[in-house]
Scaffold this active site. Structure first.
Site, PDB file in Angstrom:
ATOM      1  N   GLU A 166       0.838  -1.249  -0.083  1.00  0.00           N
ATOM      2  CA  GLU A 166       0.084  -0.016   0.031  1.00  0.00           C
ATOM      3  C   GLU A 166       0.758   1.471   0.164  1.00  0.00           C
ATOM      4  O   GLU A 166       1.689   1.396   0.853  1.00  0.00           O
ATOM      5  CB  GLU A 166      -1.086  -0.249   1.260  1.00  0.00           C
ATOM      6  CG  GLU A 166      -1.599   1.214   1.215  1.00  0.00           C
ATOM      7  CD  GLU A 166      -2.925   0.862   2.144  1.00  0.00           C
ATOM      8  OE1 GLU A 166      -3.616  -0.198   2.102  1.00  0.00           O
ATOM      9  OE2 GLU A 166      -3.596   2.207   3.088  1.00  0.00           O
ATOM     10  N   THR A 226      -3.940   4.869  -1.806  1.00  0.00           N
ATOM     11  CA  THR A 226      -4.940   5.556  -1.119  1.00  0.00           C
ATOM     12  C   THR A 226      -5.526   6.968  -1.511  1.00  0.00           C
ATOM     13  O   THR A 226      -5.038   7.274  -2.401  1.00  0.00           O
ATOM     14  CB  THR A 226      -4.395   5.817   0.612  1.00  0.00           C
ATOM     15  OG1 THR A 226      -3.485   6.802   0.530  1.00  0.00           O
ATOM     16  CG2 THR A 226      -3.930   4.333   1.098  1.00  0.00           C
ATOM     17  N   GLN A 265      -7.635  -3.615   8.620  1.00  0.00           N
ATOM     18  CA  GLN A 265      -6.656  -2.790   9.371  1.00  0.00           C
ATOM     19  C   GLN A 265      -5.451  -3.376  10.147  1.00  0.00           C
ATOM     20  O   GLN A 265      -5.486  -4.694  10.254  1.00  0.00           O
ATOM     21  CB  GLN A 265      -7.497  -1.956  10.474  1.00  0.00           C
ATOM     22  CG  GLN A 265      -7.074  -0.910  11.079  1.00  0.00           C
ATOM     23  CD  GLN A 265      -6.550   0.280  10.393  1.00  0.00           C
ATOM     24  OE1 GLN A 265      -5.345  -0.041   9.783  1.00  0.00           O
ATOM     25  NE2 GLN A 265      -7.496   1.190  10.627  1.00  0.00           N
ATOM     26  N   PRO A 270       1.725  11.220  -3.335  1.00  0.00           N
ATOM     27  CA  PRO A 270       2.759  12.023  -3.010  1.00  0.00           C
ATOM     28  C   PRO A 270       2.359  13.656  -2.964  1.00  0.00           C
ATOM     29  O   PRO A 270       1.429  13.784  -3.417  1.00  0.00           O
ATOM     30  CB  PRO A 270       3.839  11.817  -4.039  1.00  0.00           C
ATOM     31  CG  PRO A 270       3.178  11.577  -5.049  1.00  0.00           C
ATOM     32  CD  PRO A 270       2.025  10.801  -4.897  1.00  0.00           C
ATOM     33  N   GLN A 282      21.481  -4.775 -28.800  1.00  0.00           N
ATOM     34  CA  GLN A 282      21.078  -6.442 -28.122  1.00  0.00           C
ATOM     35  C   GLN A 282      22.153  -7.139 -28.730  1.00  0.00           C
ATOM     36  O   GLN A 282      22.372  -7.117 -30.222  1.00  0.00           O
ATOM     37  CB  GLN A 282      19.888  -6.606 -28.192  1.00  0.00           C
ATOM     38  CG  GLN A 282      19.219  -7.050 -29.533  1.00  0.00           C
ATOM     39  CD  GLN A 282      17.765  -7.701 -29.566  1.00  0.00           C
ATOM     40  OE1 GLN A 282      17.035  -7.397 -28.551  1.00  0.00           O
ATOM     41  NE2 GLN A 282      17.271  -8.263 -30.429  1.00  0.00           N
ATOM     42  N   PHE A 310       0.643   5.705  -0.246  1.00  0.00           N
ATOM     43  CA  PHE A 310      -0.231   7.018  -0.448  1.00  0.00           C
ATOM     44  C   PHE A 310       0.370   7.862  -1.654  1.00  0.00           C
ATOM     45  O   PHE A 310       1.477   8.005  -2.062  1.00  0.00           O
ATOM     46  CB  PHE A 310      -0.311   7.582   0.928  1.00  0.00           C
ATOM     47  CG  PHE A 310       0.953   8.055   1.431  1.00  0.00           C
ATOM     48  CD1 PHE A 310       1.829   9.145   1.360  1.00  0.00           C
ATOM     49  CD2 PHE A 310       1.390   7.221   2.613  1.00  0.00           C
ATOM     50  CE1 PHE A 310       2.888   9.524   1.813  1.00  0.00           C
ATOM     51  CE2 PHE A 310       2.559   7.472   3.252  1.00  0.00           C
ATOM     52  CZ  PHE A 310       3.299   8.679   2.847  1.00  0.00           C
TER      53      PHE A 310
END
Lengths: 646, 646
Positions: free
Chosen positions: A65, A96, A230, A69, A487, A67
């Site tokens: 989780e 969040t 929670q 910025p 490559q 939040f």
């Protein structure tokens, strides 16, 4: 006789059900003739299905989780963290929702845009939190529509904190998370996977633990797919909660929220917010060391590891959800000690996939953006279809303009001062540019003692694979073949090879050698003479900033340069050198000289004029050696070119 | 500096122009996202473009004329001849139009159906002749529409012989070839390439040689693309004619019609029909040997070779058109001596392509029909799209029923008596069936001294490639693993390899080992146990006539078993093991036991009951070894199975 062991056609299809999803599955069916073979169930399953599959396989997982910025710079850093922590293989991350921070806006720091970035640019399965209290139905529907449009598939439905103390229930409003769950299901049917919050100790505002369990059951029965809890401090708290949930008929997955204690102050703040009580035995340890951050973090890690072990050992827990507080160290350490951090995640394809549902059929990209995958995703975000490697027809979708080079997730992670130290405070000629390229390749410090860890065309240090070519690359960069992409050729290495492998195990991967560079018109003239000797074996595209284009590509068809052969599958060819998209890439590659490098210097300054000269006069060249089973001839081509020049 | 050597994007595209074609080119554009990379310009160009390209490249070519056969048996033989003579690489063939023989009908011997077969089933560029006199506009339009529907792209527009002596011009009718040319252009725009006839000595009915040249010019200016001449006996006749044509402004290609004298009577008949005079020097040679067919043919070959050499050496002739009279030997001999018969034609794909315009994007087929390509083409003739190897979705087109096993071009070339000699007048048990399969593989005569040169699943002797597996195949067939299809694994052989190569040169071809067989339920039970050890490495499908299906194919996806990597191209994967089409193939493969084998015997006869038993009780099995770089493990799988049984 055979019936005993028989599994029929339909039964052998492992991912046949799409859970009745309404919109996402449709498009993939329409496209199935041209779509990618299902290489990786992860790209095609919904989050709830992934959880179920992992659980069925006894495969433990974790999620993270974050939040949103506060600043654009912090956003750039957070996205790098997504990339780094994404490498450990989380089943999902969640972002969040901060009602005070304009969470549904287009700001680069909004919850919505951070979640969008995680899905589209970092390829992470993502849950966007959303709170409902004090919001109108229209606002919420608008947020959900936007989330859907951006490719988000999962919502954590929350009530959110009422604004102020005098909150009262609104009639017909969204008063509880359950209202939001119902709203999502009624307006968006089964499109979203819905997560809800569980409180192992009961919600602080609930009348009782039992009443809170009943509310949780309501949320689940209204349509939630799983529960994240929670945080809690003792494993038995969670295990009791889980049993109580099951006892009242909650059968969906319940994922424990783990909070590794990372510092004294963050703990205190969290406790205050969550109204949880820290157990005495933890307080007893922490109080004496409260000023020693390192000691507290070590203790936090120990505590989390032992709690997680107990949870996993119980047999009731299949996944762990970590409250990271946007920090990396503690969570990563816990995960590594638990052995569920993937040290060497299998790559489904040789490039970083996007998790947008419309891109789950995407199975091929031009090689040009290999070091700038976010730019490629950005520039193709309006595409409806992700073609099977053929952009050559007139109706192919156009590449979007890369108007804003400071687009936050494409912005260099290094500040101007640092870039100047790496790329030169003052350039004295084209040779000083050659030197920058050479130092980037070798990893040696430049003449001022600074290592060159990034370039305008590559925001990261050299790829492991490129290291295979390091000596040759160094040699040619010194002499003005300024390489930006390459490559090696690969003739059938196992798909599990730690450096060049990708795709399901049991397969073989192949590559044609590729080299892309800027160079002067003088070198190009010699190169073209040399290339006549390599006709058929070497395909080339040579273009300058004005778009003068020289190529021997047959019929402007793409050239497959990376492909894989897997058990029971069609051939996958995820990387091509495509003549048409090369012209879009050319614009971007030339513009980076100016936007990222020249603009570091004053206008009219000699340094700026040197870069401008290169931009105006150099050519961008790409070379493919088609004879992948033989030794790469591109170094010989370059060698022959230098010889011709002398 | 670079401008001198520069060829721009558009200029580097070699086959960019489709000559303004209206319908054909459209569909390929629509499909271009999913379509095949242009592997072979031959599949995409119109006949007139192919001619031009060959001429520009200084590449001499030939074409072959045939007339429609009288009987269905003769049709079967003619189609075999198309296949054999097609292997020599004609630029096109043409099929004459016999007004008396119902040429536009659906009869298996009609001009229309023979031309259709040449295009669709033999993959030959084909010109259909069409005459116009004594026909209504509607009839002619109907014929042309039908030709277009069948995939024919080229018409030879002729007047045809008037019926009876009292022919008179019809007002508004089709009196001359030029009327037909105009009609085609007005009704079908540029869809067809149109060829017209030229008469090096002048048309026998023309007022004069000059008048005839003017008529020819009219035909060309009305829209004809090229000219094929009537036969002639002296090279100077043609060269003068060609100069005369050029002098009056005819600039299109003029192709000399070559008639190798093959016998006294056929020459006399042709002379009578064409009203040509045989030169005295030829008569002088032929008359004395008129009863010696071989001598006349040898002389005819000599004469044709020397005439053709002179024509080619003149520098004015790029292609030669042969009147074959439906015979093979003389024409083939002339072509071989001229060095323009292709001994080892390059295969554009590992299977025989069809020349129907809608199939020019076809680039993948299930491996099951490898020995029955005409059946595959027949059963997919109604498809609108030729998918890129993915039949797994619900909207994929259905395979047509193979209702009529006696469909003339799928009919066995061998008569019943011969089949009985090969497959056994009287079967005594399953073992006698094993023996037939074994003799087919080894090429050794059966117990009655007859070689088994064909099987119900394969109308031809063993493929060269299969010979690589001969010893192992023999061993397993003896023990009741009745193989009907197989290929060895190939790990990157040059695309020019004479046995397994295909596609443009400079590439590499690959294969996964494949084995397909019928076998008893006893063996299947053991096999399934053994296969558990080979999980992941070996994919299998096992099905009986009732459709009970056992497989470990992941998600019912196709498994690519033949693919090629070419310079500057995407990967081509022309052969797949596809779980869905396998069930259609299964019906066909089982039905062939009954239709082609059991029905040779009396009802209720023991022989018939043995075949019926196998049909009812055996399983059809296919195995793929996914580990193509390692030694083929399928023989070990079979060995393990036998060991388990003992």
């Amino acid at each position: 006789m055979v019936n005993e062991t028989q599994h029929t056609c339909s039964a052998s299809s492992s991912s046949r059900s799409d859970g009745g999803s309404s919109s996402g599955s449709e498009s993939s069916k329409d496209n199935s003739r041209c779509s990618t073979p299902v290489l990786d169930a992860d790209r095609h399953e919904r989050l709830r299905e992934k959880m179920r599959r992992r659980q069925d396989a006894g495969d433990k997982w974790f999620s993270l989780e974050f939040f949103p910025p506060r600043t654009a710079n912090a956003a750039v850093n957070l996205i790098s963290r997504f990339d780094r922590m994404g490498a450990g293989g989380p089943l999902f991350i969640d972002v969040t929702w901060h009602p005070a921070g304009d969470p549904g806006s287009d700001k680069e720091t909004s919850s919505m845009i951070i979640a969008n970035t995680a899905v589209n640019y970092c390829g992470l399965e993502t849950i966007l939190h959303m709170t409902c209290c004090n919001q109108t139905k229209d606002d919420i529907t608008g947020h959900l529509q936007k989330a859907k449009r951006l490719g988000l598939k999962n919502i954590m439905a929350l009530r959110g904190d009422p604004a102020g103390e005098e909150w009262e229930e609104e009639v017909d409003g969204f008063n509880y998370a359950v209202d939001l769950v119902k709203h999502i299901r009624s307006e968006f049917d089964d499109y979203f996977d819905i997560c809800v919050a569980g409180y192992p100790k009961g919600h602080p505002e609930a009348e009782s633990y039992e009443a809170d369990l009943r509310h949780l059951k309501e949320k689940v029965f209204a349509g939630a797919d799983f529960i994240i809890t929670q945080l809690f401090f003792r494993p038995e708290t969670f295990l009791k909660f889980m049993k109580d949930c099951q006892a009242i008929g909650i059968t969906c997955p319940i994922i424990p929220g783990i909070f590794p204690i990372q510092g004294y102050h963050s703990l205190r703040q969290l406790v205050k917010l969550s109204k949880l009580e820290v157990p005495q035995e933890i307080k007893d340890v922490i109080e004496p060391i409260k000023d020693n951050d390192a000691a507290i973090r070590n203790y936090g890690v120990e505590l989390a590891v032992s709690m997680c072990r107990e949870l996993l050992d119980s047999g009731m827990v299949h996944g762990l959800h970590f409250y990271t507080l946007n920090r990396e160290v503690a969570t990563t350490e816990v995960l590594k000690r638990l052995g569920i951090w993937k040290e060497d995640p299998r790559r489904p394809l040789p490039w970083a996939v996007s998790a947008h549902p419309k891109r789950r059929v995407e199975d091929v990209r031009p090689i040009f953006w290999a070091s700038r995958p976010k730019s490629y995703i950005y520039r193709t975000q309006e595409w409806d279809d992700f073609p099977n490697g053929r952009w050559g027809n007139s109706s192919s979708p156009a590449f979007g303009e890369l108007k804003d080079y400071y687009l936050f997730y494409l912005k260099s992670k290094s500040p101007r001062e640092e870039l100047l130290k790496m790329w030169g405070e003052e350039l004295t000629g084209e040779e000083s540019v050659f030197e920058v390229f050479t130092c980037y390749i070798t990893g040696e410090p430049n003449r001022n003692g600074y290592k060159v860890t990034c370039m305008p065309w590559n925001d990261d240090p050299l790829a492991t694979e490129t290291n295979l070519l390091k000596d040759q690359l160094e040699k040619v960069n010194r002499r003005g073949i300024l390489t930006i992409n390459s490559q090696p050729n690969i003739n059938g290495k196992p798909s599990t090879d730690p450096i060049v492998g990708w795709g399901p195990s049991g397969g073989y991967v192949f590559q044609k050698a590729y080299l892309e560079f800027f160079t002067s018109s003088e070198i190009v003239t010699a190169l073209l003479k040399v290339l006549k000797k390599y006709e058929l074996r070497v395909n080339y595209h040579i273009v300058n900033v004005k778009g003068q284009n020289i190529t021997n590509a047959p019929d402007l068809q793409p050239n497959a340069v990376t492909w894989g052969i897997f058990p029971g599958r069609e051939i996958i060819q995820p990387t091509v050198v495509d003549p048409v998209s090369f012209l879009s890439w050319k614009d971007e590659a030339f513009a980076l000289w100016i936007e990222q490098w020249a603009k570091l210097y004053e206008e009219e300054s000699p340094s700026r004029m040197i870069i401008q000269y290169i931009h105006d006069n150099y050519y961008l060249v790409n070379l493919v050696d088609n004879d992948f089973p033989l030794e790469n001839c591109l170094w010989q081509v370059v060698e022959d070119t230098f010889e011709l020049l002398n």
